[in-house]
Write a protein that holds these residues in place. Sequence first.
Motif, PDB file in Angstrom:
ATOM      1  N   GLY A  16       7.056 -18.710 -30.886  1.00 10.37           N
ATOM      2  CA  GLY A  16       5.764 -18.488 -31.512  1.00 10.37           C
ATOM      3  C   GLY A  16       4.625 -18.295 -30.530  1.00 10.37           C
ATOM      4  N   ALA A  17       4.858 -18.600 -29.267  1.00 10.34           N
ATOM      5  CA  ALA A  17       3.821 -18.461 -28.250  1.00 10.34           C
ATOM      6  C   ALA A  17       3.790 -17.049 -27.697  1.00 10.34           C
ATOM      7  CB  ALA A  17       4.044 -19.469 -27.123  1.00 10.34           C
ATOM      8  N   LEU A  18       2.721 -16.745 -26.958  1.00 10.57           N
ATOM      9  CA  LEU A  18       2.574 -15.437 -26.331  1.00 10.57           C
ATOM     10  C   LEU A  18       3.584 -15.276 -25.191  1.00 10.57           C
ATOM     11  CD1 LEU A  18       0.825 -12.818 -25.737  1.00 10.57           C
ATOM     12  CD2 LEU A  18      -0.428 -14.266 -24.109  1.00 10.57           C
ATOM     13  N   VAL A  19       4.174 -14.098 -25.146  1.00 13.18           N
ATOM     14  CA  VAL A  19       5.055 -13.746 -24.036  1.00 13.18           C
ATOM     15  C   VAL A  19       4.297 -12.817 -23.098  1.00 13.18           C
ATOM     16  CG1 VAL A  19       7.165 -12.542 -23.331  1.00 13.18           C
ATOM     17  CG2 VAL A  19       7.152 -13.943 -25.418  1.00 13.18           C
ATOM     18  N   LEU A  20       4.279 -13.140 -21.799  1.00 11.22           N
ATOM     19  CA  LEU A  20       3.654 -12.289 -20.790  1.00 11.22           C
ATOM     20  C   LEU A  20       4.598 -12.214 -19.600  1.00 11.22           C
ATOM     21  CD1 LEU A  20       1.375 -10.702 -19.408  1.00 11.22           C
ATOM     22  CD2 LEU A  20       0.367 -12.902 -18.729  1.00 11.22           C
ATOM     23  N   LEU A  21       5.120 -11.019 -19.344  1.00  8.19           N
ATOM     24  CA  LEU A  21       5.981 -10.784 -18.195  1.00  8.19           C
ATOM     25  C   LEU A  21       5.257  -9.804 -17.281  1.00  8.19           C
ATOM     26  CD1 LEU A  21       9.470 -10.405 -19.938  1.00  8.19           C
ATOM     27  CD2 LEU A  21       8.298 -12.479 -19.180  1.00  8.19           C
ATOM     28  N   ARG A  22       5.138 -10.196 -16.021  1.00  7.79           N
ATOM     29  CA  ARG A  22       4.305  -9.440 -15.096  1.00  7.79           C
ATOM     30  C   ARG A  22       5.107  -8.440 -14.260  1.00  7.79           C
ATOM     31  NH1 ARG A  22      -0.694 -12.048 -14.857  1.00  7.79           N
ATOM     32  NH2 ARG A  22      -0.640 -14.183 -15.701  1.00  7.79           N
ATOM     33  N   CYS A  23       4.495  -7.271 -14.068  1.00  9.81           N
ATOM     34  CA  CYS A  23       5.127  -6.215 -13.281  1.00  9.81           C
ATOM     35  C   CYS A  23       4.040  -5.493 -12.486  1.00  9.81           C
ATOM     36  CB  CYS A  23       5.853  -5.229 -14.181  1.00  9.81           C
ATOM     37  SG  CYS A  23       6.465  -3.750 -13.340  1.00  9.81           S
ATOM     38  N   ASN A  24       4.219  -5.420 -11.187  1.00  9.38           N
ATOM     39  CA  ASN A  24       3.357  -4.610 -10.330  1.00  9.38           C
ATOM     40  C   ASN A  24       4.217  -3.580  -9.622  1.00  9.38           C
ATOM     41  OD1 ASN A  24       1.763  -7.424 -10.413  1.00  9.38           O
ATOM     42  ND2 ASN A  24       0.340  -5.750 -10.024  1.00  9.38           N
ATOM     43  N   TYR A  25       3.668  -2.409  -9.438  1.00  8.00           N
ATOM     44  CA  TYR A  25       4.449  -1.322  -8.869  1.00  8.00           C
ATOM     45  C   TYR A  25       3.731  -0.706  -7.683  1.00  8.00           C
ATOM     46  CZ  TYR A  25       1.070   1.832 -10.892  1.00  8.00           C
ATOM     47  OH  TYR A  25      -0.101   2.478 -11.177  1.00  8.00           O
ATOM     48  N   SER A  26       4.494   0.017  -6.923  1.00  9.84           N
ATOM     49  CA  SER A  26       3.942   0.813  -5.827  1.00  9.84           C
ATOM     50  C   SER A  26       4.573   2.187  -5.932  1.00  9.84           C
ATOM     51  CB  SER A  26       4.279   0.173  -4.478  1.00  9.84           C
ATOM     52  OG  SER A  26       3.932   1.042  -3.422  1.00  9.84           O
ATOM     53  N   SER A  27       3.742   3.208  -5.906  1.00 10.06           N
ATOM     54  CA  SER A  27       4.274   4.562  -6.007  1.00 10.06           C
ATOM     55  C   SER A  27       3.351   5.525  -5.270  1.00 10.06           C
ATOM     56  CB  SER A  27       4.402   4.981  -7.479  1.00 10.06           C
ATOM     57  OG  SER A  27       4.867   6.305  -7.583  1.00 10.06           O
ATOM     58  N   SER A  28       3.946   6.465  -4.572  1.00 13.30           N
ATOM     59  CA  SER A  28       3.166   7.438  -3.815  1.00 13.30           C
ATOM     60  C   SER A  28       2.722   8.603  -4.692  1.00 13.30           C
ATOM     61  CB  SER A  28       3.981   7.958  -2.627  1.00 13.30           C
ATOM     62  OG  SER A  28       5.197   8.501  -3.082  1.00 13.30           O
ATOM     63  N   VAL A  29       3.239   8.663  -5.896  1.00  8.70           N
ATOM     64  CA  VAL A  29       2.868   9.704  -6.852  1.00  8.70           C
ATOM     65  C   VAL A  29       2.570   9.017  -8.181  1.00  8.70           C
ATOM     66  CG1 VAL A  29       4.270  11.464  -5.719  1.00  8.70           C
ATOM     67  CG2 VAL A  29       5.271  10.075  -7.542  1.00  8.70           C
ATOM     68  N   PRO A  30       1.873   9.710  -9.083  1.00  8.90           N
ATOM     69  CA  PRO A  30       1.641   9.104 -10.405  1.00  8.90           C
ATOM     70  C   PRO A  30       2.959   8.647 -11.002  1.00  8.90           C
ATOM     71  CG  PRO A  30       0.330  11.067 -10.163  1.00  8.90           C
ATOM     72  CD  PRO A  30       1.213  11.010  -8.940  1.00  8.90           C
ATOM     73  N   PRO A  31       3.022   7.406 -11.440  1.00  9.51           N
ATOM     74  CA  PRO A  31       4.319   6.844 -11.837  1.00  9.51           C
ATOM     75  C   PRO A  31       4.651   7.043 -13.301  1.00  9.51           C
ATOM     76  CG  PRO A  31       2.680   5.135 -11.901  1.00  9.51           C
ATOM     77  CD  PRO A  31       1.959   6.408 -11.475  1.00  9.51           C
ATOM     78  N   TYR A  32       5.930   7.019 -13.564  1.00  7.93           N
ATOM     79  CA  TYR A  32       6.421   6.753 -14.905  1.00  7.93           C
ATOM     80  C   TYR A  32       6.913   5.300 -14.869  1.00  7.93           C
ATOM     81  CZ  TYR A  32       6.576  11.784 -16.019  1.00  7.93           C
ATOM     82  OH  TYR A  32       6.253  13.097 -16.258  1.00  7.93           O
ATOM     83  N   LEU A  33       6.589   4.531 -15.895  1.00  8.47           N
ATOM     84  CA  LEU A  33       6.907   3.108 -15.908  1.00  8.47           C
ATOM     85  C   LEU A  33       7.703   2.740 -17.146  1.00  8.47           C
ATOM     86  CD1 LEU A  33       3.373   2.076 -14.725  1.00  8.47           C
ATOM     87  CD2 LEU A  33       5.464   1.596 -13.443  1.00  8.47           C
ATOM     88  N   PHE A  34       8.619   1.808 -16.976  1.00  8.84           N
ATOM     89  CA  PHE A  34       9.546   1.453 -18.045  1.00  8.84           C
ATOM     90  C   PHE A  34       9.748  -0.064 -18.081  1.00  8.84           C
ATOM     91  CE2 PHE A  34      11.189   5.821 -18.423  1.00  8.84           C
ATOM     92  CZ  PHE A  34      10.837   6.335 -17.197  1.00  8.84           C
ATOM     93  N   TRP A  35      10.044  -0.558 -19.278  1.00  2.00           N
ATOM     94  CA  TRP A  35      10.560  -1.901 -19.451  1.00  2.00           C
ATOM     95  C   TRP A  35      11.887  -1.814 -20.193  1.00  2.00           C
ATOM     96  CZ3 TRP A  35       9.509  -6.583 -17.514  1.00  2.00           C
ATOM     97  CH2 TRP A  35       8.244  -6.818 -16.950  1.00  2.00           C
TER      98      TRP A  35
END
Lengths: 115, 114
Positions: A16-35
């Motif tokens: 019932g609580a909030l779920v927060l999973l953190r993701c930081n990325y590094s990319s030399s070009v505009p990224p596509y991001l996925f979970w």
Amino acid sequence: AQSVTQLGSHVSVSEGALVLLRCNYSSSVPPYLFWYVQYPNQGLQLLLKYTTGATLVKGINGFEAEFKKSETSFHLTKPSAHMSDAAEYFCAVSGSGGGADGLTFGKGTHLIIQP
Amino acid sequence: KAGVTQTPRYLIKTRGQQVTLSCSPISGHRSVSWYQQTPGQGLQFLFEYFSETQRNKGNFPGRFSGRQFSNSRSEMNVSTLELGDSALYLCASSLGSGVTYEQYFGPGTRLTVT
């Protein structure tokens, strides 16, 4: 070259609580991001993806993520955790441009749901 | 529609042997990608095949190879197995090449090298 950092190899929340999973990325070009989510003894299932356009992306099972270019982040959230959300979650990045680059994955975050 | 199937699901091999893993994509999908998953290195991209051609390859030694057949089924081969090759090998198929196409993953083949 791309890289992904997922903060916290294990995250525990109450049902019932909030779920927060953190993701930081590094990319030399505009990224596509996925979970992706992986349940025991199964392959990966796509939860959501960001390619272009709206920075707030809604996915399956009530999950959503927001692309923040200034923070190079793509955190995954869900307002209310359910027991069935217990699984391994992977953030991934790829270069944009529609090329044949493979996905670069983070190390994963194991989500534990406390009853 | 049937999902991505991988055979065998479990495999035990001895160091120095070679192994072949098979992946059958979803019907109509022409791209197959392979990934290695280990506790230490996580998920790493091996290679992608599209229309029987290798489109891209990750940073793995030449002992890792693959191929794709005209029906889009794919095999990957690992020669001269090392203990470090023990891993879950995942195959993913998609309609086209490139990450703009959603990848559907199979359950994986668990390879143990002794």
